[in-house]
Design an enzyme around this catalytic site. Structure first.
Site, PDB file in Angstrom:
ATOM      1  N   SER A 198       6.327  -0.365  10.319  1.00 60.45           N
ATOM      2  CA  SER A 198       4.978  -0.239   9.766  1.00 60.45           C
ATOM      3  C   SER A 198       4.840   1.149   9.164  1.00 60.45           C
ATOM      4  O   SER A 198       5.392   2.124   9.704  1.00 60.45           O
ATOM      5  CB  SER A 198       3.938  -0.412  10.879  1.00 60.45           C
ATOM      6  OG  SER A 198       2.682   0.072  10.459  1.00 60.45           O
TER       7      SER A 198
ATOM      8  N   GLY B  29      10.830  -2.901   5.795  1.00 62.82           N
ATOM      9  CA  GLY B  29      10.094  -4.169   5.707  1.00 62.82           C
ATOM     10  C   GLY B  29       9.744  -4.481   4.261  1.00 62.82           C
ATOM     11  O   GLY B  29       9.957  -5.593   3.764  1.00 62.82           O
ATOM     12  N   HIS B  30       9.229  -3.460   3.565  1.00 59.33           N
ATOM     13  CA  HIS B  30       8.934  -3.634   2.142  1.00 59.33           C
ATOM     14  C   HIS B  30      10.223  -3.921   1.364  1.00 59.33           C
ATOM     15  O   HIS B  30      10.232  -4.728   0.437  1.00 59.33           O
ATOM     16  CB  HIS B  30       8.282  -2.374   1.566  1.00 59.33           C
ATOM     17  CG  HIS B  30       6.967  -2.008   2.197  1.00 59.33           C
ATOM     18  ND1 HIS B  30       6.824  -0.917   3.005  1.00 59.33           N
ATOM     19  CD2 HIS B  30       5.746  -2.594   2.126  1.00 59.33           C
ATOM     20  CE1 HIS B  30       5.558  -0.828   3.399  1.00 59.33           C
ATOM     21  NE2 HIS B  30       4.886  -1.834   2.888  1.00 59.33           N
TER      22      HIS B  30
ATOM     23  N   ASP C  49       2.102  -9.489   8.945  1.00 59.19           N
ATOM     24  CA  ASP C  49       0.650  -9.617   8.821  1.00 59.19           C
ATOM     25  C   ASP C  49       0.310 -11.102   8.769  1.00 59.19           C
ATOM     26  O   ASP C  49      -0.028 -11.658   7.712  1.00 59.19           O
ATOM     27  CB  ASP C  49       0.168  -8.876   7.572  1.00 59.19           C
ATOM     28  CG  ASP C  49       0.422  -7.383   7.686  1.00 59.19           C
ATOM     29  OD1 ASP C  49      -0.418  -6.686   8.247  1.00 59.19           O
ATOM     30  OD2 ASP C  49       1.507  -6.930   7.255  1.00 59.19           O
TER      31      ASP C  49
ATOM     32  N   ARG D 202       2.415   2.867   9.414  1.00 60.28           N
ATOM     33  CA  ARG D 202       1.657   3.674  10.382  1.00 60.28           C
ATOM     34  C   ARG D 202       2.537   4.216  11.513  1.00 60.28           C
ATOM     35  O   ARG D 202       2.090   5.083  12.258  1.00 60.28           O
ATOM     36  CB  ARG D 202       0.507   2.854  10.967  1.00 60.28           C
ATOM     37  CG  ARG D 202      -0.594   2.546   9.936  1.00 60.28           C
ATOM     38  CD  ARG D 202      -1.732   1.755  10.554  1.00 60.28           C
ATOM     39  NE  ARG D 202      -2.900   1.698   9.683  1.00 60.28           N
ATOM     40  CZ  ARG D 202      -3.229   0.648   8.930  1.00 60.28           C
ATOM     41  NH1 ARG D 202      -2.467  -0.430   8.920  1.00 60.28           N
ATOM     42  NH2 ARG D 202      -4.316   0.678   8.173  1.00 60.28           N
TER      43      ARG D 202
ATOM     44  N   GLN E  51     -10.591  -2.741   1.943  1.00 61.32           N
ATOM     45  CA  GLN E  51     -10.164  -3.396   3.184  1.00 61.32           C
ATOM     46  C   GLN E  51     -10.189  -2.460   4.392  1.00 61.32           C
ATOM     47  O   GLN E  51      -9.784  -2.857   5.482  1.00 61.32           O
ATOM     48  CB  GLN E  51      -8.773  -4.018   3.018  1.00 61.32           C
ATOM     49  CG  GLN E  51      -7.632  -3.028   2.915  1.00 61.32           C
ATOM     50  CD  GLN E  51      -6.338  -3.717   2.507  1.00 61.32           C
ATOM     51  OE1 GLN E  51      -6.201  -4.262   1.420  1.00 61.32           O
ATOM     52  NE2 GLN E  51      -5.367  -3.707   3.419  1.00 61.32           N
TER      53      GLN E  51
ATOM     54  N   MET F 196       0.844  -1.202   0.000  1.00 61.20           N
ATOM     55  CA  MET F 196       0.000   0.000   0.000  1.00 61.20           C
ATOM     56  C   MET F 196       0.880   1.252   0.000  1.00 61.20           C
ATOM     57  O   MET F 196       0.415   2.343   0.344  1.00 61.20           O
ATOM     58  CB  MET F 196      -0.936  -0.008   1.210  1.00 61.20           C
ATOM     59  CG  MET F 196      -1.904  -1.200   1.176  1.00 61.20           C
ATOM     60  SD  MET F 196      -3.412  -0.953   2.130  1.00 61.20           S
ATOM     61  CE  MET F 196      -2.744  -0.729   3.757  1.00 61.20           C
TER      62      MET F 196
HETATM   63  P1  AMP Z   1       1.437  -2.921   3.457  1.00 66.66           P
HETATM   64  O1  AMP Z   1       2.036  -1.912   2.537  1.00 66.66           O
HETATM   65  O2  AMP Z   1       1.424  -2.517   4.899  1.00 66.66           O
HETATM   66  O3  AMP Z   1       0.128  -3.460   2.970  1.00 66.66           O
HETATM   67  O4  AMP Z   1       2.424  -4.156   3.432  1.00 66.66           O
HETATM   68  C1  AMP Z   1       2.809  -4.742   2.226  1.00 66.66           C
HETATM   69  C2  AMP Z   1       3.582  -5.995   2.533  1.00 66.66           C
HETATM   70  O5  AMP Z   1       4.716  -5.669   3.336  1.00 66.66           O
HETATM   71  C3  AMP Z   1       2.751  -7.020   3.334  1.00 66.66           C
HETATM   72  O6  AMP Z   1       3.030  -8.315   2.842  1.00 66.66           O
HETATM   73  C4  AMP Z   1       3.273  -6.840   4.732  1.00 66.66           C
HETATM   74  O7  AMP Z   1       3.157  -8.005   5.528  1.00 66.66           O
HETATM   75  C5  AMP Z   1       4.731  -6.506   4.466  1.00 66.66           C
HETATM   76  N1  AMP Z   1       5.315  -5.824   5.612  1.00 66.66           N
HETATM   77  C6  AMP Z   1       4.854  -4.722   6.243  1.00 66.66           C
HETATM   78  N2  AMP Z   1       5.630  -4.417   7.307  1.00 66.66           N
HETATM   79  C7  AMP Z   1       6.613  -5.364   7.346  1.00 66.66           C
HETATM   80  C8  AMP Z   1       7.723  -5.612   8.217  1.00 66.66           C
HETATM   81  N3  AMP Z   1       7.975  -4.827   9.256  1.00 66.66           N
HETATM   82  N4  AMP Z   1       8.496  -6.671   7.949  1.00 66.66           N
HETATM   83  C9  AMP Z   1       8.243  -7.492   6.891  1.00 66.66           C
HETATM   84  N5  AMP Z   1       7.209  -7.306   6.036  1.00 66.66           N
HETATM   85  C10 AMP Z   1       6.405  -6.258   6.271  1.00 66.66           C
END
Ligand code: AMP
Length: 292
Positions: A189, A40-41, A154, A191, A65, A34
């Site tokens: 995150s 993490g990404h 997640d 957030r 969602q 997103m």
């Molecule tokens: P999001 O942009 O928050 O929807 O996350 C996109 C992807 O990045 C999802 O598969 C999340 O599980 C993963 N993700 C988000 N935060 C982390 C993190 N701290 N470590 C590993 N993967 C992450």
């Protein structure tokens, strides 16, 4: 100074996406996000880069969602910085559609997460996982990957995506990437940027609780004691307004009793200030006979 980075191709609609995908040889890995990309990404993108001939990153804040009272409007958007990270990490294609490109009209037929979508996060975010699975399936159809990368952060989302792929015979291999944390334990995150300095200190109780649960399990504690140990850490931090702390079977997501052994998912969700955070670890419960 001139940049030597190769910029990814950026597409926003189906026609452009189809043309860009047709030009990609070999197998393709998708990293759905997103946006507001962080380390993490980056870990997901690197894992995808190492596993496939081409990497597609999707950036789409999926309204389906988010509940009516949730943070869709204030979800962080940092598109230029996201593209920069994608360029640095050698992403081939960024798919960044508008809402109307993904949902030309309000969908009538959607994916149902079923009972696994009603517990944990689903108990607090009605319809959330139906929205997640619907958009992930659409992204799979649109981008046609052989592999797709998701974060362990997640955990319930991953369980449900794996179930969807199995139950609906979706020809995509799902790869899990471990959670990336700050040195002090806070899970990264998008957030987190909404946390005040005081919130951020309080938020550390979440990863502390998970670590305490992990250590209790490693010391031979049974499921109820592991759960109570994590709960106690969170009870001691009133600034975390807890939605749940749960110790569940990592596939069926049901609560575990004292005789449980093997891997178990310890998951926490709560609000710190105005920001809702989730985190989890997988702990190893020892067989009953080995306990002191
Ligand atoms: P999001 O942009 O928050 O929807 O996350 C996109 C992807 O990045 C999802 O598969 C999340 O599980 C993963 N993700 C988000 N935060 C982390 C993190 N701290 N470590 C590993 N993967 C992450």
């Amino acid at each position: 100074m001139r940049s030597t980075l190769t910029r990814p191709v950026v597409v926003g609609d189906r026609t452009e996406l189809e043309a860009a995908r047709a030009a990609q040889p070999g197998n393709v890995a998708l990293v759905p996000t997103m946006g507001a990309l962080h380390e993490g990404h980056r870990a997901l993108i690197r894992a995808a880069r190492a596993a496939a001939d081409a990497v597609v990153v999707s950036i789409f804040v999926n309204p389906l969602q988010f509940g009516a009272n949730e943070d869709l409007a204030r979800y962080p958007r940092t598109f230029d910085a996201d593209l920069e990270m994608c360029a640095v990490e050698g992403v081939d294609l960024v798919f960044a559609p508008s809402t109307s490109a993904i949902y030309p009209e309000q969908p009538i037929v959607t994916v149902s997460a079923g009972a696994l979508g009603d517990v944990l996060e689903g108990a607090h975010r009605a319809g959330h996982f139906d929205g997640v699975l619907t958009v992930v399936l659409k992204l799979f159809h649109l981008t046609q990957p052989s592999l797709a990368f998701f974060g362990a952060k997640d955990a319930q989302q991953l369980v449900l995506i794996r179930r969807m792929v199995t139950d609906l015979d979706v020809p995509v291999q799902i790869v899990t990437v471990p959670t990336v944390r700050e040195p002090d334990g806070l899970a990264l995150s998008s957030r987190n940027r909404h946390l005040s300095p005081a919130d951020r200190v309080a938020a550390l109780a979440i990863s502390r609780a998970l670590r305490a649960g992990e250590e209790a399990a490693a010391g031979g504690a049974a499921a109820p004691a592991v759960w109570a140990t994590a709960g106690k850490v969170l009870a001691d931090e009133p600034a975390v307004d807890l939605d749940y702390v749960a110790l569940v079977d990592p596939v069926r997501l049901v609560d575990l009793t004292a005789d449980a052994s093997g891997p178990a998912l310890l998951a926490v969700a709560g609000r710190v200030g105005s920001t809702r955070l989730i985190d989890n670890v997988t702990v190893q419960l020892s067989p009953t006979r080995k306990r002191a």
